[in-house]
Design an enzyme around this catalytic site. Structure first.
Site, PDB file in Angstrom:
ATOM      1  N   GLU A 104       0.942  -9.719  13.215  1.00 24.40           N
ATOM      2  CA  GLU A 104      -0.247  -9.621  12.734  1.00 24.40           C
ATOM      3  C   GLU A 104      -0.497 -10.877  11.903  1.00 24.40           C
ATOM      4  O   GLU A 104      -1.290 -11.083  10.937  1.00 24.40           O
ATOM      5  CB  GLU A 104      -0.181  -8.266  11.750  1.00 24.40           C
ATOM      6  CG  GLU A 104       0.092  -7.234  12.410  1.00 24.40           C
ATOM      7  CD  GLU A 104      -1.364  -6.594  12.962  1.00 24.40           C
ATOM      8  OE1 GLU A 104      -2.160  -7.686  13.492  1.00 24.40           O
ATOM      9  OE2 GLU A 104      -1.454  -5.450  13.565  1.00 24.40           O
ATOM     10  N   HIS A 122       0.736  -4.998   4.674  1.00 21.22           N
ATOM     11  CA  HIS A 122      -0.234  -4.258   5.653  1.00 21.22           C
ATOM     12  C   HIS A 122       0.885  -3.031   6.045  1.00 21.22           C
ATOM     13  O   HIS A 122       2.092  -3.368   6.277  1.00 21.22           O
ATOM     14  CB  HIS A 122      -0.192  -5.171   6.926  1.00 21.22           C
ATOM     15  CG  HIS A 122      -0.436  -4.281   7.940  1.00 21.22           C
ATOM     16  ND1 HIS A 122      -1.496  -3.311   8.177  1.00 21.22           N
ATOM     17  CD2 HIS A 122       0.010  -4.392   9.490  1.00 21.22           C
ATOM     18  CE1 HIS A 122      -1.328  -2.831   9.606  1.00 21.22           C
ATOM     19  NE2 HIS A 122      -0.665  -3.391  10.138  1.00 21.22           N
ATOM     20  N   HIS A 124       1.288   1.144   8.013  1.00 27.53           N
ATOM     21  CA  HIS A 124       0.749   2.252   8.561  1.00 27.53           C
ATOM     22  C   HIS A 124       0.754   3.601   7.909  1.00 27.53           C
ATOM     23  O   HIS A 124       1.058   4.666   8.650  1.00 27.53           O
ATOM     24  CB  HIS A 124       1.395   2.322  10.172  1.00 27.53           C
ATOM     25  CG  HIS A 124       1.293   1.185  10.981  1.00 27.53           C
ATOM     26  ND1 HIS A 124       1.823   1.037  12.085  1.00 27.53           N
ATOM     27  CD2 HIS A 124       0.458  -0.103  10.558  1.00 27.53           C
ATOM     28  CE1 HIS A 124       1.314  -0.223  12.795  1.00 27.53           C
ATOM     29  NE2 HIS A 124       0.558  -0.636  12.183  1.00 27.53           N
ATOM     30  N   TYR A 143     -11.762   7.589  -9.209  1.00 27.72           N
ATOM     31  CA  TYR A 143     -12.438   6.523 -10.020  1.00 27.72           C
ATOM     32  C   TYR A 143     -11.536   5.135  -9.809  1.00 27.72           C
ATOM     33  O   TYR A 143     -11.805   4.003  -9.895  1.00 27.72           O
ATOM     34  CB  TYR A 143     -12.762   6.594 -11.518  1.00 27.72           C
ATOM     35  CG  TYR A 143     -11.118   6.780 -12.254  1.00 27.72           C
ATOM     36  CD1 TYR A 143     -10.566   5.969 -12.595  1.00 27.72           C
ATOM     37  CD2 TYR A 143     -11.142   8.206 -12.555  1.00 27.72           C
ATOM     38  CE1 TYR A 143      -9.458   6.093 -13.313  1.00 27.72           C
ATOM     39  CE2 TYR A 143      -9.911   8.468 -13.558  1.00 27.72           C
ATOM     40  CZ  TYR A 143      -9.050   7.378 -13.823  1.00 27.72           C
ATOM     41  OH  TYR A 143      -7.915   7.732 -14.524  1.00 27.72           O
ATOM     42  N   HIS A 184      -5.436   2.543  12.711  1.00 29.18           N
ATOM     43  CA  HIS A 184      -4.459   1.421  12.525  1.00 29.18           C
ATOM     44  C   HIS A 184      -3.645   1.666  11.280  1.00 29.18           C
ATOM     45  O   HIS A 184      -2.250   1.674  11.224  1.00 29.18           O
ATOM     46  CB  HIS A 184      -4.708   0.213  12.806  1.00 29.18           C
ATOM     47  CG  HIS A 184      -3.925  -0.989  12.943  1.00 29.18           C
ATOM     48  ND1 HIS A 184      -4.220  -2.184  13.302  1.00 29.18           N
ATOM     49  CD2 HIS A 184      -2.679  -1.231  12.442  1.00 29.18           C
ATOM     50  CE1 HIS A 184      -3.109  -3.279  13.229  1.00 29.18           C
ATOM     51  NE2 HIS A 184      -2.177  -2.487  12.537  1.00 29.18           N
ATOM     52  N   TYR A 239      -7.676  -2.469 -19.236  1.00 30.08           N
ATOM     53  CA  TYR A 239      -6.772  -1.430 -19.223  1.00 30.08           C
ATOM     54  C   TYR A 239      -5.313  -2.190 -19.405  1.00 30.08           C
ATOM     55  O   TYR A 239      -5.026  -3.270 -18.848  1.00 30.08           O
ATOM     56  CB  TYR A 239      -6.486  -0.704 -18.044  1.00 30.08           C
ATOM     57  CG  TYR A 239      -5.526   0.182 -17.722  1.00 30.08           C
ATOM     58  CD1 TYR A 239      -5.570   1.432 -18.436  1.00 30.08           C
ATOM     59  CD2 TYR A 239      -4.443  -0.230 -17.194  1.00 30.08           C
ATOM     60  CE1 TYR A 239      -4.517   2.464 -18.442  1.00 30.08           C
ATOM     61  CE2 TYR A 239      -3.433   0.737 -16.874  1.00 30.08           C
ATOM     62  CZ  TYR A 239      -3.304   2.139 -17.642  1.00 30.08           C
ATOM     63  OH  TYR A 239      -2.234   2.939 -17.626  1.00 30.08           O
TER      64      TYR A 239
END
Length: 243
Positions: A104, A122, A124, A143, A184, A239
């Site tokens: 990838e 990344h 799955h 939110y 994916h 925050y």
């Protein structure tokens, strides 16, 4: 003294990380690269431990200067050692290691060369992947969508590892730090591996919440408006602790 030498040798042979063996394995690798590789491997292992990937199905990258360190393709993360440092330049040319980079790589490089990202994760993840098959955008169930830049889009399907998938992903990431990849998984980025990973887990959690709420017979979950999410985004910018 003979027993002490034997213990040290046994530790090294067993893959232990004694100071001596660590220095041997890292000879010729800059300290910042070595530290980044350690964190990358720890993050990759965490994706497995937290159930976000199965086997070697996900991948992780972190940028150090103009070098992008990436998980190698097809290697279980628990087998990675400091010897396995794998890195490419921003054009994709391998500059560190002998293991082939993740398949990838086009997605990772697309993010590293078009955003200010320093780290990419990344996965799955189960719930996020399920949602990617149902909608073109994750409904505004919470939110915390604001923490990812707004409503999370789904990038249209394309074969893994292709430039087409990378292009689809970049469009979905416009003004966002996370997106779903249709049929994916997920991809997120941040200034650090911790930030990118936290965004991944937040996205997976929101997908799980929406799927759970949507599964109640005869009821539909209440969704937030974009205005409500934008208002939350304004508050989230302040925050946490100062500095």
């Amino acid at each position: 003294m003979a027993e002490q030498r034997s213990d040290t040798r046994d530790e090294r042979d067993a893959g232990g990380d004694s100071p001596g063996s660590r220095n041997i394995r890292r000879r010729g690798v800059p300290d910042d690269v070595a530290r980044a590789w350690d964190e990358l491997v720890a993050t990759a292992r965490r994706t497995v431990a937290d159930g976000l990937v199965v086997g070697t199905s996900g991948n992780v990258s972190v940028r150090v200067g103009d070098t992008v360190l990436v998980t190698p393709t097809g290697v279980p993360y628990d087998r990675l050692t400091p010897d396995d440092v794998t890195g490419v330049d921003l054009s994709g040319r391998q500059v560190l290691g002998t293991l082939r980079p993740t398949s990838e790589l086009p997605m990772h490089l697309a993010i590293h060369t078009t955003t200010d990202a320093r780290a990419v994760v990344h996965t799955h993840a189960v719930h996020a992947t399920a949602v990617s098959t149902l909608v073109s955008e994750l409904p505004l169930i919470h939110y915390m969508s604001a923490a990812l830049g707004g409503p999370v889009r789904v990038a249209p399907y394309a074969t893994y590892g292709t430039p087409e998938l990378a292009e689809n992903m970049l469009r979905a990431l416009t003004e966002r730090t996370a997106c779903l990849l249709q049929n994916h998984g997920t991809i997120t980025y941040g200034n650090t591996l911790s930030e990118a990973y936290d965004r991944t887990t937040q996205l997976e959690w929101m997908c799980q919440v929406w799927l759970t709420a949507s599964s109640v017979p005869g009821l539909s979950p209440n969704l937030l408006t974009r205005e409500q999410v934008n208002e939350a985004g304004d508050r989230l910018r302040g925050y946490g602790q100062p500095g």
